[in-house]
Design a protein around this motif. Structure first.
Motif, PDB file in Angstrom:
ATOM      1  N   GLY A   1       0.801  -1.207   0.000  1.00 41.75           N
ATOM      2  CA  GLY A   1       0.000   0.000   0.000  1.00 41.75           C
ATOM      3  C   GLY A   1       0.831   1.254   0.000  1.00 41.75           C
ATOM      4  N   PHE A   2       0.202   2.333  -0.419  1.00 40.87           N
ATOM      5  CA  PHE A   2       0.869   3.618  -0.395  1.00 40.87           C
ATOM      6  C   PHE A   2       0.915   4.144   1.034  1.00 40.87           C
ATOM      7  CE2 PHE A   2       1.319   4.186  -4.834  1.00 40.87           C
ATOM      8  CZ  PHE A   2       0.217   3.618  -5.434  1.00 40.87           C
ATOM      9  N   PRO A   3       2.012   4.762   1.413  1.00 38.87           N
ATOM     10  CA  PRO A   3       2.076   5.332   2.758  1.00 38.87           C
ATOM     11  C   PRO A   3       1.084   6.478   2.915  1.00 38.87           C
ATOM     12  CG  PRO A   3       3.975   6.004   1.454  1.00 38.87           C
ATOM     13  CD  PRO A   3       3.246   4.980   0.646  1.00 38.87           C
ATOM     14  N   ARG A   4       0.523   6.596   4.111  1.00 38.79           N
ATOM     15  CA  ARG A   4      -0.406   7.663   4.430  1.00 38.79           C
ATOM     16  C   ARG A   4       0.353   8.802   5.093  1.00 38.79           C
ATOM     17  NH1 ARG A   4      -2.692   3.171   2.156  1.00 38.79           N
ATOM     18  NH2 ARG A   4      -4.961   3.274   2.180  1.00 38.79           N
ATOM     19  N   GLN A   5      -0.009  10.010   4.747  1.00 42.94           N
ATOM     20  CA  GLN A   5       0.681  11.168   5.308  1.00 42.94           C
ATOM     21  C   GLN A   5       0.466  11.233   6.802  1.00 42.94           C
ATOM     22  OE1 GLN A   5      -0.459  14.884   3.537  1.00 42.94           O
ATOM     23  NE2 GLN A   5       1.433  15.914   4.164  1.00 42.94           N
ATOM     24  N   ASN A   6       1.557  11.434   7.538  1.00 44.94           N
ATOM     25  CA  ASN A   6       1.529  11.564   8.993  1.00 44.94           C
ATOM     26  C   ASN A   6       0.965  10.333   9.703  1.00 44.94           C
ATOM     27  OD1 ASN A   6       2.525  14.235   8.822  1.00 44.94           O
ATOM     28  ND2 ASN A   6       0.450  14.990   8.443  1.00 44.94           N
TER      29      ASN A   6
END
Length: 128
Positions: free
Chosen positions: A98-103
């Motif tokens: 998965g794509f990393p989530r901001q913060n």
């Protein structure tokens, strides 16, 4: 369409080692999150481990010290080395990306819903 394909599952005796592989059909960006989850019969899917490319790995308490997650970016592959297997490790193991989530905190990557792509799963059975 991204496909993830796991391999390496099997029937093992307690105390044995096994390595699972997950091959991606697409090269992931450097900061992609790559993970392993498992689901035992009658139980919910649970987090096993995740890693960001070249980053710090995180493990569930149940596998810490026995399992190791690693990546081989050149092969679009990540692995789960499982040592000292026990019957409690019996489950279908699935890889996820998965794509990393901001913060986002590391805890958020222990939640299945935060992953975009899943493999079909591979059965690991450990006999006592």
């Amino acid at each position: 369409q991204v496909q993830l394909v796991e391999s390496g599952g099997g029937l093992m005796q307690a105390g044995a080692s096994l390595r699972l592989s997950c091959v991606s059909s697409r090269r992931f960006f450097r900061d992609y999150i790559m993970a392993w989850f498992r689901q035992a019969p009658g139980k919910e899917r649970e987090f096993v481990a995740f890693i960001r490319n070249s980053g710090t790995p995180y493990y569930a308490d149940a596998v810490k010290g026995r399992f190791t997650v690693s990546t081989d970016p050149a092969k679009n592959t990540w692995y789960l080395q499982m040592n000292t297997l026990s019957p409690e490790d019996t489950a279908v193991y699935s890889c996820a990306a998965g794509f990393p989530r901001q913060n986002a905190s590391p805890d958020s990557y222990m939640v299945p819903s935060n992953y975009d792509y899943w493999g079909q799963g591979t059965q690991v059975t450990v006999s006592s």
